[in-house]
Scaffold this active site. Structure first.
Site, PDB file in Angstrom:
ATOM      1  N   ASP A  24       0.832  -1.223   0.000  1.00  0.00           N
ATOM      2  CA  ASP A  24       0.000   0.000   0.000  1.00  0.00           C
ATOM      3  C   ASP A  24       0.859   1.263   0.000  1.00  0.00           C
ATOM      4  OD1 ASP A  24       1.085  -0.035   2.489  1.00  0.00           O
ATOM      5  OD2 ASP A  24      -0.805  -0.030   3.584  1.00  0.00           O
ATOM      6  N   GLU A  43       3.201   2.177   2.086  1.00  0.00           N
ATOM      7  CA  GLU A  43       3.763   2.621   3.374  1.00  0.00           C
ATOM      8  C   GLU A  43       5.232   2.206   3.463  1.00  0.00           C
ATOM      9  OE1 GLU A  43       1.571   1.131   6.678  1.00  0.00           O
ATOM     10  OE2 GLU A  43      -0.087   2.543   6.384  1.00  0.00           O
ATOM     11  N   HIS A  96      19.977  26.773   1.773  1.00  0.00           N
ATOM     12  CA  HIS A  96      19.607  27.876   0.887  1.00  0.00           C
ATOM     13  C   HIS A  96      19.817  29.236   1.573  1.00  0.00           C
ATOM     14  CE1 HIS A  96      17.707  30.171  -2.144  1.00  0.00           C
ATOM     15  NE2 HIS A  96      16.707  30.505  -1.379  1.00  0.00           N
ATOM     16  N   LYS A 117      17.711  39.149 -11.291  1.00  0.00           N
ATOM     17  CA  LYS A 117      16.726  38.148 -11.733  1.00  0.00           C
ATOM     18  C   LYS A 117      15.330  38.522 -11.266  1.00  0.00           C
ATOM     19  CE  LYS A 117      16.026  34.007  -9.490  1.00  0.00           C
ATOM     20  NZ  LYS A 117      16.371  32.678  -8.978  1.00  0.00           N
ATOM     21  N   ARG A 156      11.358  36.779 -11.190  1.00  0.00           N
ATOM     22  CA  ARG A 156      10.604  35.547 -11.447  1.00  0.00           C
ATOM     23  C   ARG A 156       9.317  35.888 -12.189  1.00  0.00           C
ATOM     24  NH1 ARG A 156      10.800  30.486 -10.578  1.00  0.00           N
ATOM     25  NH2 ARG A 156      12.754  30.540  -9.437  1.00  0.00           N
ATOM     26  N   THR A 160      16.111  23.450 -11.818  1.00  0.00           N
ATOM     27  CA  THR A 160      15.697  23.334 -13.231  1.00  0.00           C
ATOM     28  C   THR A 160      16.678  24.058 -14.148  1.00  0.00           C
ATOM     29  OG1 THR A 160      14.424  25.391 -13.187  1.00  0.00           O
ATOM     30  CG2 THR A 160      13.263  23.365 -12.553  1.00  0.00           C
ATOM     31  N   ALA A 161      17.665  24.708 -13.576  1.00  0.00           N
ATOM     32  CA  ALA A 161      18.670  25.498 -14.300  1.00  0.00           C
ATOM     33  C   ALA A 161      18.097  26.752 -14.965  1.00  0.00           C
ATOM     34  CB  ALA A 161      19.424  24.652 -15.333  1.00  0.00           C
ATOM     35  N   GLY A 162      16.856  27.105 -14.607  1.00  0.00           N
ATOM     36  CA  GLY A 162      16.278  28.339 -15.155  1.00  0.00           C
ATOM     37  C   GLY A 162      17.098  29.560 -14.740  1.00  0.00           C
TER      38      GLY A 162
HETATM   39  C1  R5P Z   1      17.300  30.698  -5.659  1.00  0.00           C
HETATM   40  O1  R5P Z   1      17.170  31.586  -4.856  1.00  0.00           O
HETATM   41  C2  R5P Z   1      18.363  29.654  -5.541  1.00  0.00           C
HETATM   42  O2  R5P Z   1      19.546  30.156  -4.988  1.00  0.00           O
HETATM   43  C3  R5P Z   1      18.669  29.046  -6.880  1.00  0.00           C
HETATM   44  O3  R5P Z   1      19.164  30.053  -7.744  1.00  0.00           O
HETATM   45  C4  R5P Z   1      17.442  28.475  -7.522  1.00  0.00           C
HETATM   46  O4  R5P Z   1      16.664  27.824  -6.555  1.00  0.00           O
HETATM   47  C5  R5P Z   1      17.817  27.504  -8.600  1.00  0.00           C
HETATM   48  O5  R5P Z   1      16.639  26.962  -9.146  1.00  0.00           O
HETATM   49  P1  R5P Z   1      16.495  26.763 -10.703  1.00  0.00           P
HETATM   50  O6  R5P Z   1      17.720  26.011 -11.144  1.00  0.00           O
HETATM   51  O7  R5P Z   1      15.236  25.952 -10.860  1.00  0.00           O
HETATM   52  O8  R5P Z   1      16.383  28.108 -11.337  1.00  0.00           O
END
Ligand code: R5P
Length: 300
Positions: free
Chosen positions: A24, A26, A117, A179, A181, A210-212
């Site tokens: 299940d 768990e 972070h 940057k 968002r 995600t490297a965005g």
């Molecule tokens: C954002 O404040 C973090 O320091 C990283 O820049 C971010 O979390 C990286 O996430 P991603 O690769 O998805 O842009």
């Protein structure tokens, strides 16, 4: 595996555990040998799938506690949910706080974490947090590549302190990408603060997810006339979702990352892994005999 590399350096074995899923779904966790009276170090990054790894960690901690461990230290090289450190829009859960609470509730006495972070996450932990940094290790690996043309780049305003730390260690100036968002998945860089034209950029961050963020910064740097040879350094390489394709599309020469997470399937990406094992082994050997950790800590 990181735990084995750390144990080998410490000259100890890795205690066997059993982690299995019932039909299940768990989780069932069991320690396969006696830990009664032991100083236990549970090495578990809570990377993707974050919830599964978090549950494994707290179940193992509970198993150790019930089996009579004298002290349990959660060694969490990557701490998932760390980016959920506040409510950005209201009516949201603060995931970092919940994850920290779960570790304590499960019986973990203290946590050893790497490049969280944000350093202010310490306030989330009701137990001692030893927050160490891999930045000196990464800077050391990068140093041979540094020239008079190198500029350290923070890909966002939140990363300025980290870039300054790399800048100090490598004795190079920094530049900052502004940057913004656009939504949960997309970011854009408005402009670059600092001199990057005809310079070789080294983008530094705590993590690549995600490297965005890295991609947006790299594109803005190229538009600003940097040399088409970009180096990236990040402690945690999650490389999820579109990360590979985003990075492969850019003139990224090398990516330095630690083994805080198991190696991702990174295809042709030029990743150079710097192991955390020596630093974690050193930290554990000091913690074990209550020696100072001052020179290893992230907030120095
Ligand atoms: C954002 O404040 C973090 O320091 C990283 O820049 C971010 O979390 C990286 O996430 P991603 O690769 O998805 O842009």
């Amino acid at each position: 595996m990181l735990a084995e590399a750390v144990a080998e350096r410490l000259g100890v074995g890795v205690c066997q555990s059993i982690l299995e899923r019932f039909p299940d779904s768990e989780l069932h966790a069991e320690i396969d040998e006696s830990v009664r009276g032991c100083d236990v170090y549970l090495v578990q990054p809570t990377g993707p799938p974050v919830d599964d790894h978090l549950m494994e960690l707290i179940f193992l901690a509970d198993a150790c506690r019930r089996a009579g461990a004298a002290r349990i230290t959660g060694v969490v090289p990557y701490f998932g949910y760390a980016r959920q450190d506040r409510r950005a829009r209201g009516r949201e859960a603060v995931g970092g706080r919940i994850a920290a609470d779960l570790l304590r509730t499960a019986g973990i006495d203290r946590v050893l974490a790497v490049d969280l972070h944000t350093v202010s996450l310490e306030g989330f932990f009701g137990i001692p947090l030893e927050h160490v940094s891999a930045v000196p290790l990464l800077a050391n690996a990068i140093e041979p590549l540094v020239t008079d043309q190198t500029v350290i780049v923070s890909p966002d305003l939140g990363g300025v302190k980290l870039a300054e730390r790399y800048g100090e260690l490598l004795r190079r100036p920094i530049a900052i990408a502004h940057k913004v968002r656009m939504n949960g998945k997309e970011v854009k860089v408005r402009n670059i603060v600092g001199d990057v034209a005809e310079r070789t950029p080294m983008i530094v961050d705590d993590m690549i997810s995600t490297a965005g963020t890295i991609a947006a910064a790299a594109k803005a740097l190229l538009e600003a006339g940097c040399v088409r040879e970009i180096t990236v350094a990040a402690t945690h390489a999650l490389l999820v979702g579109p990360a590979m394709s985003r990075l492969e599309a850019l003139p990224i020469k090398r990516i330095f990352a630690t083994d805080s997470l198991p190696p991702p399937r990174h295809g042709a990406l030029p990743i150079q892994t710097v192991s955390l094992a020596p630093m974690l082994a050193e930290a554990i050997s000091r913690l074990n005999v209550d020696q100072s950790m001052a020179d290893l800590l992230a907030h120095r």
